[in-house]
Design a protein around this motif. Structure first.
Motif, mmCIF file in Angstrom:
data_model
loop_
_atom_site.group_PDB
_atom_site.id
_atom_site.type_symbol
_atom_site.label_atom_id
_atom_site.label_comp_id
_atom_site.label_asym_id
_atom_site.label_seq_id
_atom_site.Cartn_x
_atom_site.Cartn_y
_atom_site.Cartn_z
ATOM 1 N N PRO A 22 14.434 2.556 -3.999
ATOM 2 C CA PRO A 22 14.476 2.500 -2.535
ATOM 3 C C PRO A 22 13.437 1.547 -1.986
ATOM 4 C CG PRO A 22 13.304 4.452 -3.238
ATOM 5 C CD PRO A 22 13.811 3.786 -4.491
ATOM 6 N N SER A 23 13.556 1.232 -0.717
ATOM 7 C CA SER A 23 12.577 0.385 -0.051
ATOM 8 C C SER A 23 11.259 1.133 0.065
ATOM 9 C CB SER A 23 13.091 -0.003 1.344
ATOM 10 O OG SER A 23 12.101 -0.700 2.055
ATOM 11 N N MET A 24 10.225 0.603 -0.610
ATOM 12 C CA MET A 24 8.926 1.260 -0.611
ATOM 13 C C MET A 24 7.836 0.387 0.000
ATOM 14 S SD MET A 24 8.913 3.185 -4.330
ATOM 15 C CE MET A 24 9.263 1.694 -5.269
ATOM 16 N N GLY A 25 8.242 -0.743 0.585
ATOM 17 C CA GLY A 25 7.266 -1.648 1.162
ATOM 18 C C GLY A 25 6.713 -2.645 0.183
ATOM 19 N N PHE A 26 7.090 -2.527 -1.103
ATOM 20 C CA PHE A 26 6.637 -3.452 -2.124
ATOM 21 C C PHE A 26 7.813 -4.317 -2.577
ATOM 22 C CE2 PHE A 26 3.467 -0.152 -2.299
ATOM 23 C CZ PHE A 26 2.290 -0.829 -2.575
ATOM 24 N N PRO A 27 7.555 -5.594 -2.891
ATOM 25 C CA PRO A 27 8.649 -6.486 -3.313
ATOM 26 C C PRO A 27 8.998 -6.308 -4.782
ATOM 27 C CG PRO A 27 6.592 -7.713 -3.237
ATOM 28 C CD PRO A 27 6.264 -6.308 -2.771
ATOM 29 N N VAL A 39 13.474 10.839 13.728
ATOM 30 C CA VAL A 39 12.171 10.164 13.805
ATOM 31 C C VAL A 39 12.295 8.761 13.209
ATOM 32 C CG1 VAL A 39 9.755 10.186 13.069
ATOM 33 C CG2 VAL A 39 10.882 12.318 13.728
ATOM 34 N N LEU A 40 11.773 7.788 13.936
ATOM 35 C CA LEU A 40 11.779 6.389 13.511
ATOM 36 C C LEU A 40 10.364 5.963 13.136
ATOM 37 C CD1 LEU A 40 13.300 3.557 13.380
ATOM 38 C CD2 LEU A 40 12.464 3.223 15.731
ATOM 39 N N LEU A 41 10.260 5.168 12.051
ATOM 40 C CA LEU A 41 8.980 4.598 11.638
ATOM 41 C C LEU A 41 9.045 3.079 11.741
ATOM 42 C CD1 LEU A 41 8.369 6.643 8.354
ATOM 43 C CD2 LEU A 41 7.645 7.240 10.674
ATOM 44 N N ALA A 42 7.951 2.475 12.161
ATOM 45 C CA ALA A 42 7.841 1.016 12.198
ATOM 46 C C ALA A 42 6.369 0.662 11.999
ATOM 47 C CB ALA A 42 8.354 0.461 13.530
ATOM 48 N N SER A 43 6.083 -0.139 10.980
ATOM 49 C CA SER A 43 4.696 -0.437 10.628
ATOM 50 C C SER A 43 4.292 -1.827 11.088
ATOM 51 C CB SER A 43 4.505 -0.314 9.109
ATOM 52 O OG SER A 43 4.846 0.979 8.662
ATOM 53 N N PHE A 44 2.993 -2.014 11.276
ATOM 54 C CA PHE A 44 2.448 -3.320 11.648
ATOM 55 C C PHE A 44 1.007 -3.395 11.185
ATOM 56 C CE2 PHE A 44 2.582 -0.367 15.221
ATOM 57 C CZ PHE A 44 1.242 -0.199 15.510
ATOM 58 N N ASP A 45 0.518 -4.607 11.032
ATOM 59 C CA ASP A 45 -0.857 -4.849 10.595
ATOM 60 C C ASP A 45 -1.484 -5.821 11.584
ATOM 61 O OD1 ASP A 45 -3.249 -5.214 9.327
ATOM 62 O OD2 ASP A 45 -2.407 -5.849 7.407
ATOM 63 N N LEU A 46 -2.492 -5.369 12.306
ATOM 64 C CA LEU A 46 -3.094 -6.180 13.367
ATOM 65 C C LEU A 46 -4.046 -7.244 12.840
ATOM 66 C CD1 LEU A 46 -3.904 -3.431 16.034
ATOM 67 C CD2 LEU A 46 -1.877 -4.896 15.864
ATOM 68 N N PHE A 47 -4.679 -7.012 11.678
ATOM 69 C CA PHE A 47 -5.699 -7.958 11.227
ATOM 70 C C PHE A 47 -5.167 -9.373 11.024
ATOM 71 C CE2 PHE A 47 -7.589 -10.336 7.762
ATOM 72 C CZ PHE A 47 -8.843 -10.570 8.293
ATOM 73 N N PRO A 48 -4.025 -9.560 10.330
ATOM 74 C CA PRO A 48 -3.564 -10.949 10.128
ATOM 75 C C PRO A 48 -3.355 -11.713 11.419
ATOM 76 C CG PRO A 48 -2.377 -9.448 8.680
ATOM 77 C CD PRO A 48 -3.159 -8.603 9.627
ATOM 78 N N ASN A 49 -3.142 -11.022 12.515
ATOM 79 C CA ASN A 49 -2.961 -11.700 13.794
ATOM 80 C C ASN A 49 -4.255 -11.837 14.579
ATOM 81 O OD1 ASN A 49 -0.219 -11.320 13.004
ATOM 82 N ND2 ASN A 49 0.384 -11.550 15.137
ATOM 83 N N GLY A 50 -5.381 -11.615 13.898
ATOM 84 C CA GLY A 50 -6.675 -11.915 14.500
ATOM 85 C C GLY A 50 -7.269 -10.817 15.356
ATOM 86 N N HIS A 76 12.230 7.695 4.589
ATOM 87 C CA HIS A 76 10.868 7.617 4.025
ATOM 88 C C HIS A 76 10.567 8.800 3.124
ATOM 89 C CE1 HIS A 76 6.507 7.069 3.857
ATOM 90 N NE2 HIS A 76 6.408 8.336 4.174
ATOM 91 N N THR A 77 10.885 9.998 3.574
ATOM 92 C CA THR A 77 10.595 11.177 2.752
ATOM 93 C C THR A 77 11.480 11.212 1.509
ATOM 94 O OG1 THR A 77 12.106 12.476 4.145
ATOM 95 C CG2 THR A 77 9.759 12.560 4.678
#
Length: 817
Positions: free
Chosen positions: A368-373, A473-484, A680-681
């Motif tokens: 399944p999609s685990m966030g890793f390629p 329930v919906l999940l959506a992730s983001f990472d703020l650091f790469p965008n400064g 996800h679960t």
């Protein structure tokens, strides 16, 4: 060669004269060889080509630092230590460093920001691996010497085609990585995916750019910061033992030179096949089990064909007797029969190889999609063809040798006197054929019981209350650091995003967390002290912890047993607070009320407990809930978070609105891991799901092969007993008598096979006990259901030829021969 060609032509003619026998044999072999070849396509990427596209991967050695005072535990390498090993060693022709990283990419042909996986690498990375560029070039030494001065990148062929439209003029173009302009200097070869086994990466950036690409500042000068993987190529003639001695002496010297950071550090070296940092440690045990199971399926297929060959050899006794009487040697007949077996195996192997083209991606689709390629490199290539060819030859020997040996020693006198064409090839041969059918039935039952136990266990695990409500329930992730984003900007972004998404129609509640419930990765533990609890002399208090925003427990519908949820007021200006899980309260406070008690975590001030939340049950239902510590986001900033949205209906309907609100705040912020909480679960049970699916497939395949084999033997027996059956009918035997006679022959073997299989299954399934939840390894329901299923299929396999036997015309049968 002439004799061999004659044997092949004669064998082909004999097989074509018996199309029913040939079809059953070829299908059995195709299924058995196809199953093994399919498993091999997955295993080869982990064993034979762990790093596709890398030159002479067998010469590569992984190097890890070791904490000699902690039982020899491997750790990563620091950059200053890597530089010393690189410059001082005498055993490596090159020593490269790399680190897994994620980047925010803008500037692709579709214009959408995306999150990509890549590596920060030393300047000699591509040279060490022996990888050139498909277009452009790789890094030069100058681009990795001065920190932050060479914003250049090499991209993968997949990214070049997918995000840049395979633009032939990509070299020299700019793209945005973490909101910084990087010049593309090269495109990697199509078969190169990076230096992590089982992972497929897309971007490589010089190590000197690390201070600008990571959230925790400059790691290049911190000798005590272990974060790098190191790979080296041994010099010609240097053994891995010599390399260990050389780098070990360097490690001891660094321990004396830098005792604060390096004392007690050793070095471990091992081949790329033991890389603990990729997907190999997780997937290799799975493929090992699958290879064993697939081997059992192939044994069942071999038993099928061996049984058919024994029956067919009995029918050809007269032919072999005549050949022996005319002077044919036993060796000559043995060679002829083995040639026929090889022809059968090659045809079955060719068909099995074609089946592999259809099934090769089966393993990839099960992950399944685990966030890793994850990429298992399951392509069908020359090695897969070679494996199928080798499996065909080995199979030919396994199933063909005994029947050929039996048939090549006829009693010439008795055979020439036999005018009946009877199948009675002797008690020994009959017992052998019966034993093969019994073995097939027994092995099939064992595989089906194992699959059945896992299915029932998975059903039990899915039925337990997880402690929260994953529906809608919906999940959506983001990472703020790469965008400064720094902590100040990030602290403003979160409440703005939550407020905007909460205002969307159909939204019930919104929060953020660094990891949703039942996350498999990024688990964090913290050593703490707990007010009022005195640990034992040998006890260390470690709590797993996570960071959450306000309304986390409300959004996930986790019951608050005592106290309150976090609020927006729990920020850096307020007193430090935390919420503990029910397991934490039970373990460290017993019946006492923990509200108001304090936990020390190394910070300047302790955490005050303001709430106790219901436990979240772990993914492994056999484990008890672990003590957990919840920290408020606005007192514990984290740039990488997941938005958690509870909607009134299908949560995916809210995805468009969530994307719009995120990009209204920052149009260049990539969103990733967009999925429902139910999806996800489900990932938390992916190993069990994979085991269930694969064992079920192999179990059904084994059952099908056993049924084919049983049908083939009974049908061939009926054909050879046509004369006998005709006489019985002519003398007054009723249809039911003939039916009962044939069914008794087949079902007696089935009964013995089931008995043996049950005994083996009772012993073997105990090894599954650790994987089962709520189901005993000797579960009576599973054993009974599988036995009934197997008996029913076997009865059908016997009934069809038995029914055909009742339709024998006595006049035709009496004219037989």
């Amino acid at each position: 060669m002439t004799n061999l060609w004659q044997d092949v032509r004669y064998g082909c003619r004999m097989l074509l004269k018996n199309p029913g026998f040939t079809l059953v044999a070829v299908i059995s072999l195709a299924l058995g060889i196809g199953a093994n070849t399919t498993v091999f396509t997955g295993a080869k990427g982990l064993l034979l080509t762990p790093l596709p596209g890398v030159e002479r991967a067998d010469e590569l050695v992984m190097m890890h630092e070791v904490l000699t005072g902690a039982g020899g535990r491997d750790i990563s390498n620091s950059y200053p230590n890597y530089a010393d090993f690189r410059d001082r060693n005498e055993v490596f022709s090159d020593l490269a460093a790399y680190s897994l990283s994620t980047f925010s990419l803008s500037g692709g042909s579709d214009g959408r920001p995306q999150r990509v996986w890549g590596q920060l690498v030393s300047g000699n990375f591509f040279d060490t691996l022996g990888v050139g560029a498909r277009l452009g070039r790789t890094f030069s030494p100058e681009e990795d010497r001065t920190e932050g001065t060479h914003p250049v990148a090499v991209i993968s062929d997949r990214l070049w085609r997918g995000s840049f439209g395979a633009n032939p003029d990509i070299i020299g173009k700019e793209m945005l990585l973490n909101n910084r302009a990087f010049r593309v200097i090269g495109v990697a070869p199509p078969n190169f995916a990076g230096a992590y086994v089982g992972l497929s990466l897309d971007v490589w950036v010089p190590m000197a750019m690390q201070p600008l690409m990571s959230a925790d500042g400059n790691r290049l000068t911190r000798r005590g910061h272990q974060w790098l993987q190191v790979v080296g190529r041994l010099k010609p003639g240097v053994s891995i033992e010599q390399a260990r001695a050389n780098v070990g002496s360097i490690a001891r010297g660094l321990g004396q030179q830098y005792p604060r950071t390096n004392e007690g550090h050793g070095v471990s070296l091992y081949t790329i096949l033991r890389d603990p940092d990729g997907a190999q440690p997780i997937l290799l045990p799975v493929f090992t089990i699958l290879l064993v199971v697939a081997g059992i399926v192939l044994l069942i297929a071999c038993a099928n064909v061996a049984n058919l060959l024994l029956a067919r050899a009995s029918a050809r006794r007269k032919e072999f007797g005549i050949r022996a009487a005319l002077g044919a040697s036993r060796t000559r007949m043995l060679r002829q029969l083995l040639t026929e077996s090889i022809v059968l195996a090659l045809v079955g192997g060719a068909l099995g190889f074609l089946i592999t083209f259809w099934t090769a991606d089966a393993f990839q689709s099960l992950i399944p999609s685990m966030g890793f390629p994850v990429d298992l490199n399951t392509g069908v290539d020359a090695r897969v063809f070679g494996f199928a060819l080798l499996a065909s030859f080995v199979t030919a020997v396994v199933f063909g040798l005994v029947p050929a040996w039996q048939a090549s020693k006829p009693d010439v006198v008795l055979t020439l006197k036999d005018e009946t064409g009877s199948i009675a090839g002797g008690k020994h041969q009959a017992r052998l054929r019966s034993s093969l059918v019994v073995a097939q039935i027994a092995l099939s039952l064992v595989l089906l019981v194992a699959a059945g136990l896992l299915v029932r266990s998975l059903q039990k695990a899915q039925s337990i209350d997880p402690g929260f409500n994953p529906d809608n329930v919906l999940l959506a992730s983001f990472d703020l650091f790469p965008n400064g984003y720094d902590e100040a900007r990030g602290g403003q972004f979160y409440p703005q995003l939550v407020e905007r998404v909460a205002a969307l129609p159909g939204i019930v509640s919104v929060t953020v967390a660094d990891k949703p419930p039942l996350s498999l990765f990024n688990r964090s533990d913290q050593g703490v002290g707990i007010e009022g609890y005195t640990p034992r002399a040998d006890e260390e208090i470690n709590l797993e912890y996570g960071t959450t925003g306000p309304d986390y427990f409300k959004t996930l519908q986790i019951s608050m047993l005592r106290g309150r949820d976090f609020t927006r007021a729990d920020d850096e200006r307020a007193a430090r607070v935390c919420i503990i899980s029910e397991a934490t309260a039970r373990r460290y406070f017993g019946d006492a009320d923990p509200i108001g008690k304090r936990i020390t975590d190394g910070g300047e001030t302790p955490l005050q407990i303001v709430g106790v939340a219901r436990d979240i049950n772990p993914a492994n239902a056999n484990e008890p809930a672990r003590p957990y510590l919840y920290l408020p986001l606005y007192q514990n900033y984290n740039p990488e978070m997941t938005l958690i949205v509870r909607a009134t209906g299908d949560p995916l309907n809210a995805l468009g609105g969530v994307r719009s609100e995120v990009h209204a705040l920052d149009p260049n912020l990539p969103i990733f891991n967009e999925k429902t909480l139910v999806e996800h679960t489900g990932v938390s049970l992916f190993a069990q799901r994979m085991a269930v699916k694969l064992l079920s497939v192999f179990g059904v395949l084994a059952l099908l092969l056993a049924a084919i084999g049983l049908y083939g033997v009974i049908a061939y027996s009926v054909a050879q007993r046509t004369h006998e059956i005709g006489i019985r009918i002519a003398l007054g035997a009723q249809t039911r008598d003939v039916l009962r006679m044939i069914l008794r022959q087949g079902m007696l073997l089935v009964g013995i096979g089931i008995g043996v299989g049950l005994l083996v299954a009772f012993a073997a399934t105990r090894f599954l006990a650790s994987l089962l939840y709520g189901v005993s390894a000797t579960d009576a329901v599973t054993f009974a259901a599988v036995t009934a299923l197997l008996a029913g299929i076997a009865f059908l396999a016997c009934y069809i030829p038995a029914r055909r036997a009742t339709k024998v015309d006595p006049m035709v049968a009496l004219r037989y021969e």
